[in-house]
Design an enzyme around this catalytic site. Structure first.
Site, PDB file in Angstrom:
ATOM      1  N   SER A   1      23.847  12.324 -13.643  1.00 11.09           N
ATOM      2  CA  SER A   1      23.935  13.463 -14.570  1.00 11.09           C
ATOM      3  C   SER A   1      24.848  13.026 -15.714  1.00 11.09           C
ATOM      4  CB  SER A   1      24.572  14.650 -13.839  1.00 11.09           C
ATOM      5  OG  SER A   1      24.970  15.660 -14.754  1.00 11.09           O
TER       6      SER A   1
ATOM      7  N   TYR B   1      30.561  18.606  -7.886  1.00 10.66           N
ATOM      8  CA  TYR B   1      29.395  18.005  -8.546  1.00 10.66           C
ATOM      9  C   TYR B   1      29.825  16.815  -9.403  1.00 10.66           C
ATOM     10  CZ  TYR B   1      24.911  18.075 -11.111  1.00 10.66           C
ATOM     11  OH  TYR B   1      23.689  17.756 -11.654  1.00 10.66           O
TER      12      TYR B   1
HETATM   13  P1  NAD Z   1      16.136  21.716  -8.207  1.00  9.22           P
HETATM   14  O1  NAD Z   1      16.982  22.754  -7.543  1.00  9.22           O
HETATM   15  O2  NAD Z   1      14.981  22.143  -9.032  1.00  9.22           O
HETATM   16  O3  NAD Z   1      15.611  20.672  -7.123  1.00  9.22           O
HETATM   17  C1  NAD Z   1      16.438  20.170  -6.114  1.00  9.22           C
HETATM   18  C2  NAD Z   1      15.595  19.539  -5.048  1.00  9.22           C
HETATM   19  O4  NAD Z   1      16.454  19.063  -4.010  1.00  9.22           O
HETATM   20  C3  NAD Z   1      14.614  20.513  -4.392  1.00  9.22           C
HETATM   21  O5  NAD Z   1      13.423  19.831  -4.076  1.00  9.22           O
HETATM   22  C4  NAD Z   1      15.355  20.913  -3.120  1.00  9.22           C
HETATM   23  O6  NAD Z   1      14.496  21.368  -2.067  1.00  9.22           O
HETATM   24  C5  NAD Z   1      16.007  19.589  -2.765  1.00  9.22           C
HETATM   25  N1  NAD Z   1      17.115  19.721  -1.839  1.00  9.22           N
HETATM   26  C6  NAD Z   1      18.216  20.510  -1.929  1.00  9.22           C
HETATM   27  N2  NAD Z   1      18.984  20.371  -0.836  1.00  9.22           N
HETATM   28  C7  NAD Z   1      18.362  19.463  -0.048  1.00  9.22           C
HETATM   29  C8  NAD Z   1      18.657  18.894   1.234  1.00  9.22           C
HETATM   30  N3  NAD Z   1      19.753  19.237   1.913  1.00  9.22           N
HETATM   31  N4  NAD Z   1      17.789  18.012   1.750  1.00  9.22           N
HETATM   32  C9  NAD Z   1      16.656  17.670   1.079  1.00  9.22           C
HETATM   33  N5  NAD Z   1      16.326  18.170  -0.124  1.00  9.22           N
HETATM   34  C10 NAD Z   1      17.176  19.058  -0.675  1.00  9.22           C
HETATM   35  O7  NAD Z   1      17.165  20.853  -9.062  1.00  9.22           O
HETATM   36  P2  NAD Z   1      16.973  19.803 -10.256  1.00  9.22           P
HETATM   37  O8  NAD Z   1      17.595  20.390 -11.450  1.00  9.22           O
HETATM   38  O9  NAD Z   1      15.586  19.301 -10.331  1.00  9.22           O
HETATM   39  O10 NAD Z   1      17.959  18.652  -9.748  1.00  9.22           O
HETATM   40  C11 NAD Z   1      17.519  17.409  -9.257  1.00  9.22           C
HETATM   41  C12 NAD Z   1      18.607  16.378  -9.455  1.00  9.22           C
HETATM   42  O11 NAD Z   1      18.856  16.229 -10.859  1.00  9.22           O
HETATM   43  C13 NAD Z   1      19.937  16.764  -8.820  1.00  9.22           C
HETATM   44  O12 NAD Z   1      20.553  15.626  -8.257  1.00  9.22           O
HETATM   45  C14 NAD Z   1      20.729  17.276 -10.010  1.00  9.22           C
HETATM   46  O13 NAD Z   1      22.106  17.149  -9.806  1.00  9.22           O
HETATM   47  C15 NAD Z   1      20.243  16.359 -11.101  1.00  9.22           C
HETATM   48  N6  NAD Z   1      20.456  16.860 -12.454  1.00  9.22           N
HETATM   49  C16 NAD Z   1      19.925  18.040 -12.863  1.00  9.22           C
HETATM   50  C17 NAD Z   1      20.148  18.463 -14.152  1.00  9.22           C
HETATM   51  C18 NAD Z   1      19.574  19.736 -14.676  1.00  9.22           C
HETATM   52  O14 NAD Z   1      19.973  20.148 -15.773  1.00  9.22           O
HETATM   53  N7  NAD Z   1      18.662  20.380 -13.990  1.00  9.22           N
HETATM   54  C19 NAD Z   1      20.919  17.691 -15.021  1.00  9.22           C
HETATM   55  C20 NAD Z   1      21.463  16.498 -14.559  1.00  9.22           C
HETATM   56  C21 NAD Z   1      21.213  16.092 -13.277  1.00  9.22           C
END
Ligand code: NAD
Length: 260
Positions: A142, A155
């Site tokens: 991130s 985080y």
């Molecule tokens: P999201 O909530 O849409 O998806 C998260 C996914 O992780 C889902 O498929 C969920 O079922 C799965 N998950 C959660 N807990 C779990 C567990 N214990 N075991 C297995 N699977 C699990 O979130 P996102 O925004 O797509 O985030 C995905 C990644 O991207 C994360 O690591 C997040 O930190 C990172 N990220 C997101 C953003 C953003 O702005 N959305 C920015 C930077 C980084």
């Protein structure tokens, strides 16, 4: 480089992980999906990806807080595909809270899912990748892997940790054709971000509209959200032969956030 690449994408039932799984299947890779959600909806995604792309798509419901389940997920992928060439450590959760109120169990869960799961999954695939002379490990960090924001202590700690872990994987894999890279997205409008809008509003005493305008997009000079398609396309590039010398790096896709 193998003809047909086989990938695991953790946390790919939603958001960025699903975007990467779609991009991988779209260029002909076999994909293991992972994550939580409605079983019917996940099965529909699995079938659609298979049908649209003529690839094999399997699903593991492994919980990323459980090392034994992570090892089983990798074993299931090896059984389904023969081998795992690409691992994307993407599963993640978030909690927005001041440190003094931050629940201990949430700290532990965020470190387990956002950081330690990447270690357990990498450990399970690494020997095979090194032995075959090819592997791609992509950790979804991130912008918070490079800079901090208040109220996101666990985080930010986990994401800085995964950037460091990425460098170590890169050094250990360097002479074996195994690369490791972190992708550092800015804000992507996924369920993870939608959920933190009301929490951030509460923590900062602002309206939700103000959080979107003055906290989220304020961080990004382009004033636009990053899309899952943009991250998926970059992940595909990192798996390619042309990316063989790109390793140990943290790649910002953040509309200029970290440049400020
Ligand atoms: P999201 O909530 O849409 O998806 C998260 C996914 O992780 C889902 O498929 C969920 O079922 C799965 N998950 C959660 N807990 C779990 C567990 N214990 N075991 C297995 N699977 C699990 O979130 P996102 O925004 O797509 O985030 C995905 C990644 O991207 C994360 O690591 C997040 O930190 C990172 N990220 C997101 C953003 C953003 O702005 N959305 C920015 C930077 C980084």
């Amino acid at each position: 480089m193998p003809q047909k690449l086989n990938a695991i994408v953790t946390g790919s039932t939603s958001g960025i992980g699903l975007g990467i799984a779609e991009a991988f299947a779209g260029v002909g890779m076999n994909v293991m999906l992972n994550g939580f959600g409605d079983p019917g909806e996940i099965e529909a995604i699995r079938q659609r990806l298979e049908k649209e792309n003529a690839v094999k798509v399997v699903y593991s419901g492994a919980d990323m807080t459980k090392p034994a389940a992570i090892r089983s997920m990798v074993a299931d992928a090896e059984e389904a595909f023969g081998q795992v060439d690409i691992l994307v450590n993407n599963a993640g959760i978030q909690l927005v809270s001041p440190i003094e109120d931050f629940p201990e169990e949430k700290w532990d869960a965020i470190i387990a899912i956002n950081l330690s799961s990447a270690f357990h999954a990498t450990k399970a695939v690494f020997a095979g990748m090194k032995a075959r002379g090819f592997g791609r490990i992509i950790n979804i960090a991130s912008a918070h892997g490079l800079v901090a924001s208040p109220f996101k202590s666990a985080y930010v700690a986990a994401k800085h940790g995964i950037v460091g872990f990425t460098k170590t994987i890169a050094l250990e894999g360097a002479e074996f054709g195994v690369t490791a890279n972190a992708i550092c997205p800015g804000y992507v409008r996924t369920p993870l971000v939608e959920k933190q809008i009301p929490d951030t509003a509460k923590a900062r005493g602002m309206s939700e509209e103000d959080v979107i305008k003055n906290v989220l997009l304020e961080a990004q000079p382009t004033k636009q959200f990053v899309t899952v398609e943009q991250i998926g396309a970059f992940a595909v590039f990192l798996t390619s032969a042309n990316a063989a010398q790109i390793t140990g790096a943290a790649h910002q896709i953040d509309g200029g956030w970290v440049a400020k």
